[in-house]
Design a protein around this motif. Structure first.
Motif, mmCIF file in Angstrom:
data_model
loop_
_atom_site.group_PDB
_atom_site.id
_atom_site.type_symbol
_atom_site.label_atom_id
_atom_site.label_comp_id
_atom_site.label_asym_id
_atom_site.label_seq_id
_atom_site.Cartn_x
_atom_site.Cartn_y
_atom_site.Cartn_z
ATOM 1 N N ALA A 1 -5.353 -55.595 -3.496
ATOM 2 C CA ALA A 1 -4.938 -56.821 -4.193
ATOM 3 C C ALA A 1 -5.463 -58.066 -3.479
ATOM 4 O O ALA A 1 -4.728 -59.033 -3.243
ATOM 5 C CB ALA A 1 -3.427 -56.857 -4.325
ATOM 6 N N THR B 1 -5.704 -63.131 1.276
ATOM 7 C CA THR B 1 -5.835 -63.433 -0.159
ATOM 8 C C THR B 1 -7.268 -63.280 -0.645
ATOM 9 O O THR B 1 -7.511 -62.794 -1.744
ATOM 10 C CB THR B 1 -5.341 -64.875 -0.441
ATOM 11 N N ARG C 1 -1.441 -61.853 -9.104
ATOM 12 C CA ARG C 1 -0.571 -60.955 -8.345
ATOM 13 C C ARG C 1 0.834 -60.904 -8.946
ATOM 14 O O ARG C 1 1.471 -59.843 -8.968
ATOM 15 C CB ARG C 1 -0.497 -61.420 -6.883
ATOM 16 N N ASP D 1 0.890 -58.752 -12.865
ATOM 17 C CA ASP D 1 -0.042 -57.639 -12.695
ATOM 18 C C ASP D 1 -0.449 -57.005 -14.022
ATOM 19 O O ASP D 1 -1.628 -56.715 -14.247
ATOM 20 C CB ASP D 1 0.573 -56.582 -11.773
#
Length: 509
Positions: free
Chosen positions: A307, A333, A430, A433
């Motif tokens: 992710a 990130t 995020r 999803d």
């Protein structure tokens, strides 16, 4: 231990074994030979492509489509010609990991007809064997269909392409005689150009400027098209550089220039990029990255992807420097790094060190793909869409031939040109999803529907056809032009039935 308990334990263990054997497959869901679906252009003899292809959708006995892979080796494909002892055909069955398979094959010779056998546990599926009644021509065979409308019908080309309509709408007419004089005078000294004439389905060219190596891509698509269909006579100029050229306002005298990239500030006529064009022509040839190979290499399933937002590339734009800087500040990130420095070499100490190249297929280990312009539009976007990661696309004034058909929040997540909202958009993905996954799949479906080889050929043909209609003087083979020869196919020559029909007609006369 009682007999009943022993039987129960045996059945339980068999059940566990079965689920381990078929991970991710729905309970009792295995492909049915009778129900499984097969379709696609590679099942039609008249659709000639460098690599032909068709699809197999695994369906269980109750009629439900499988949505996970039943196994890479589930289906076996054999292609034979009844009148040939050996067929020179390379076949690949690509597992798309979603219950469907893409089967592609490249023919190295022409056959009277071919039979395509698709087997599941040695049983024919759907309507297998599929018989393509020939002659079935290979890519190298020079046997053009005389009628453009017949060819378009065979190829299932759309009636129109909106981008072509937009690009040509600004021209009431095109004068090849005037363009042949004015365009080289205006652009020929500072830019790299090709001046093409297609006459009697033969291609002629003259180049202007120093850096004309990219002419090979335009030569290749024109020769490939003229082997398949008779093009109208036309004369046009191709810009071989990155940046679109025609910057005049609509109120001024705009000259038609064909380019691989367009922009909101220019008026060039846009073609599919040289990168996408070559990947179509060389599928199963000398290129490994193409719209088909990506579909079989989309990384782990969505829940197992990293992710983190991912990017690799070279330093061809200031925003890319900013992205790497942002990655350093937010490493959990964004994973962004340079693989090459060229444009900002003096900043290498600030934004390096360089990292090793990553296989493009490994990009899809990550859920979020960042797409940022290079010198112009980033030509990797078609391949990013074809994966099953979601694309975060920078807002840009540059575009490829299909960009205007993409919808933000439907096919990709938009980010500002200055990347000011990138962190916010990643966090949104995020936090949402399922919605991000839905956008990823919609982008993937767009690529599967609109960016495959058959559509690229249709786009080029429709562009040339519509442009030819605008010409008000006859296209000519100008002084300084040379014939672009078709490559020799001495090893496996083909005998064009259309040629023999024309010769017979002449003999009768």
């Amino acid at each position: 231990m009682s007999l009943r308990l022993s039987l129960w334990l045996l059945l339980f263990c068999l059940g566990m074994f079965r689920h381990k054997l078929l991970p991710g497959v729905q309970a009792d869901s295995v492909p049915s030979a009778a129900k499984t679906l097969v379709w696609g252009p590679g099942l039609e003899a008249n659709i000639v492509l460098p690599a032909r292809f068709f699809y197999v959708q695994a369906v269980d006995s109750s009629g439900r489509n499988l949505t996970t892979s039943p196994g890479e080796k589930t289906f076996e494909v054999k292609i034979v010609s009844p009148v040939e002892q050996f067929t020179r055909i390379w076949i690949q069955v690509l597992d798309r990991q979603d219950g469907s398979f893409l089967v592609r094959y490249r023919m190295y010779a022409t056959y009277t007809d071919i039979h395509i056998h698709i087997l599941l546990n040695n049983k024919h599926i759907a309507k297998s064997p599929f018989i393509l009644e020939g002659p079935v021509y290979h890519e190298g065979c020079d046997c053009p269909q005389p009628s453009g409308s017949v060819w378009e019908a065979h190829m299932h080309c759309p009636q129109s392409f909106p981008q072509i309509d937009r690009d040509l709408a600004i021209y009431a007419s095109v004068d090849p005689d005037r363009n042949a004089q004015e365009i080289p005078q205006r652009f020929g000294q500072r830019q790299s150009l090709c001046h093409y004439t297609v006459k009697d389905n033969k291609v002629y060219v003259q180049t202007f400027g120093e850096h004309v190596g990219f002419r090979i891509f335009m030569d290749a698509i024109l020769l490939s098209l003229t082997r398949k269909v008779r093009l109208p006579d036309l004369e046009f100029f191709v810009n071989l550089g990155d940046w679109p050229l025609e910057k005049r306002k609509p109120t001024e005298k705009i000259q038609p220039i064909f380019s691989w990239c367009g922009s909101n500030n220019t008026r060039d006529i846009v073609m599919p990029t040289y990168d996408l064009t070559e990947s179509v022509l060389e599928t199963m040839g000398r290129v490994s990255l193409d719209m088909m190979s990506v579909q079989a290499n989309t990384g782990p399933p969505w829940p197992e992807k990293n992710a983190t937002a991912f990017w690799r590339g070279r330093d061809s734009r200031q925003e890319r420097l900013e992205l790497v800087k942002l990655s350093r500040a937010q490493p959990n990130t964004i994973d962004a790094a340079f693989t090459n420095f060229f444009f900002f070499k003096h900043d290498e100490s600030l934004y390096g060190p360089l990292v090793k190249h990553v296989s493009f297929f490994d990009f899809f280990k990550y859920k979020y793909q960042i797409n940022i312009d290079g010198t112009v539009a980033a030509y990797r976007l078609p391949y990013l869409l074809a994966g099953d990661s979601v694309v975060l696309k920078q807002d840009s004034s540059y575009y490829e031939h299909f960009y205007n058909e993409l919808q933000p929040w439907e096919h990709y997540i938009p980010i500002r040109a200055d990347l000011g909202d990138l962190l916010e958009k990643i966090q949104w993905a995020r936090d949402h999803d399922e919605e991000a996954k839905k956008i990823a799949l919609a982008g993937q479906q767009f690529a599967r529907n609109y960016l495959m080889g058959n559509r690229i050929f249709c786009y080029y043909y429709k562009l040339f056809q519509e442009y030819a209609k605008l010409q008000v003087t006859e296209p000519k083979i100008r002084e300084g032009m040379e014939l672009v020869e078709q490559p020799s196919d001495d090893l496996f020559p083909c005998y064009c039935h259309r040629t023999s029909l024309r010769d017979s007609a002449k003999d009768e006369l």
